[in-house]
Design an enzyme around this catalytic site. Structure first.
Site: not given
Lengths: 294, 190
Positions: A24, A81, A153, A165, A214, A235-236
């Site tokens: 990102d 997005k 996030g 999983r 995550g 992402g973050s």
């Protein structure tokens, strides 16, 4: 005769991203850092998911200026997005020449019942899933790539692991079923029968599956690869860390060499502080993004 | 016969499967020591910038260059073609710089312009080959020792120089084994 926008062309694009990291970015400068670190693509955004959380309100498609600036800044593919079900945001991104659209739960959904009919687009789509049924519903709508949702996030890997999983276990179960059982399974998990039959025969999803939501450290990225993901979205985790260049480079290398643990140890030395992260139990039900999507 | 498939990033599993279908042994190459005992190497499709960067980070660039200079067979598809090229338009330096071709990246446009078509490749017979072009490069200029194997709309999209072979498109994405067979024949003769 040349044909554009066919399944093989759209899915093939995702095949080329395998083993890679999609990052990102919110500025052209960040895009250049990502490219230099070895990212296989960048996701051009106005805000990274953790800032979307912090800002609250309605999160929408990014300002096209940002997307355009990122497209000009790098030669690797650029993704962007749109909101779930927002056909026009998707058409706008397609018209700009974005290489991949993420119909994403990170943004506020525009439709509470239907996702976009992605088959009618030339540009390929990636969509999130928490389980096999959701993955196959998105593929039925025309998604050319799937990513497990995780919880965007948060910098907390637990939901990404749970979803990966879950999908893997359901694929193994479907593979072991007799064909007689597939119609009932199709009903039980809300998956189109023909796609379920394909999973039964192949023992895998019909499209590439990345992990998202995550991932904050090189070891997190390697964990998702270990669990069978084809690649990772970060992402973050990169630009909210103390030293983005180092994190970006280390996450790329840990994804390629995910079973070389001594190397991951080296890569993880002196990286500085990762993004702070959120413990999931402190998130209220209505603050969870992964539950968006139908 | 043992074929190494460069597995830093990209569509390496597909190449592996096609070679194994043809009876070749394959191994994934991620580090210099994985190059030992190979008869040929494949550089798959993926992102050339990423693959080029990881080749350098893991000290693979120089050993693969030495192999290529000694006549070791190497096949590059899409990003692999870019990695093999001596010149990349708009880039300050090449990656392996082994093959005497100048390539133009993303020369057919962005992803929405990516396409599939049936291609005439005389060296594998008269039946057309299903070719998938994804943000593909093309060969803008070939050196003296390079043979053009195929063109699409007047652009060179397949070429060979001694034991180096490069395609703009992705033979690993279709079920057609003929181009993998073609490369294995080169490996056998090398």
């Amino acid at each position: 005769m040349a044909k554009t926008g066919t399944d093989i062309v759209k899915r093939g694009m995702a095949e080329m991203q395998k083993g890679g990291v999609i990052m990102d970015v919110v500025t052209p400068e960040q895009a250049k850092i990502a490219e230099a670190a070895g990212a296989v693509a960048v996701m051009a955004l106005e805000r990274v998911p953790s800032d979307i959380r912090a800002a609250g309100g309605v999160a929408r498609m990014a300002d096209p200026t940002i997307v355009e600036e990122v497209m000009k800044a790098v030669s690797i593919p650029v993704m962007a997005k749109c909101r779930i079900g927002h056909i026009v945001e998707a058409r706008v991104l397609e018209s700009m020449g974005v290489d991949y659209i993420d119909e994403s739960e990170v943004l506020t959904p525009a439709d509470d019942k239907f996702h976009i009919n992605k088959k009618s687009f030339t540009v390929p789509f990636v969509c999130g899933c928490r389980d096999l049924g959701e993955a196959l519903r998105r593929i039925a709508e025309g998604a050319s790539m799937i990513r497990t949702k995780g919880e965007p996030g948060t910098g907390n890997i637990i939901e990404a692991v749970k979803h990966q999983r879950m999908v893997a276990a359901q694929i193994r179960r479907v593979q072991g079923m007799s064909e007689d059982e597939l119609v009932a399974e199709s009903k039980a998990i809300g998956a189109p029968y023909e796609l379920l039959l394909e999973v039964h025969n192949k023992g895998a999803l019909p499209v590439v599956n990345f992990a998202a939501g995550g991932i904050a450290t090189p070891a997190d990225a390697a964990l998702m690869m270990e669990l069978g993901s084809d690649g990772v979205f970060v992402g973050s985790g990169i630009f909210k860390s103390e030293s983005p260049e180092k994190f970006a480079r280390a996450i790329v290398q840990a994804t390629t060499h995910y079973q070389d643990y001594a190397l991951i140890a080296e890569l993880s030395k002196g990286l500085g502080t990762p993004m702070k992260g959120i413990e999931l139990s402190t998130l209220a039900e209505n603050e969870r993004m992964a539950t968006r999507g139908w | 016969m043992k074929i190494g498939v460069l597995a830093l990033q990209g569509a390496f599993r597909e190449h592996r499967k096609l070679f194994e279908d043809l009876g070749a042994e394959t191994t994934l190459v991620k580090l210099p020591e994985h190059l030992e005992g190979l008869n040929g190497l494949v550089i798959p499709g993926g992102e050339s910038t990423t693959i080029g960067k990881l080749l350098r980070e893991y000290n693979l660039l120089q050993p693969v260059q030495s192999l290529g200079q000694e006549g070791f067979p190497i096949l590059g598809t899409c990003a692999g073609m870019i990695v093999l090229a001596k010149q990349i338009l708009g880039a300050p330096e090449p990656h392996l710089g082994l093959m005497d071709i100048t390539v133009d990246r993303n020369s057919f446009g962005r992803q929405r312009e990516s396409f599939e078509t049936d291609l005439d490749i005389p060296v594998i017979g008269s039946e057309l080959f299903p070719a998938v072009f994804i943000r593909a490069p093309h060969v803008q200029k070939v050196g003296e020792g390079v043979t053009v194997l195929a063109r699409y709309n007047d652009r060179v999209v397949a070429a060979r120089e001694d034991n180096l072979v490069a395609f703009s498109f992705h033979p690993e994405l279709t079920g057609d084994h003929r181009l993998h067979r073609y490369f294995l024949d080169i490996v056998e003769q090398a």
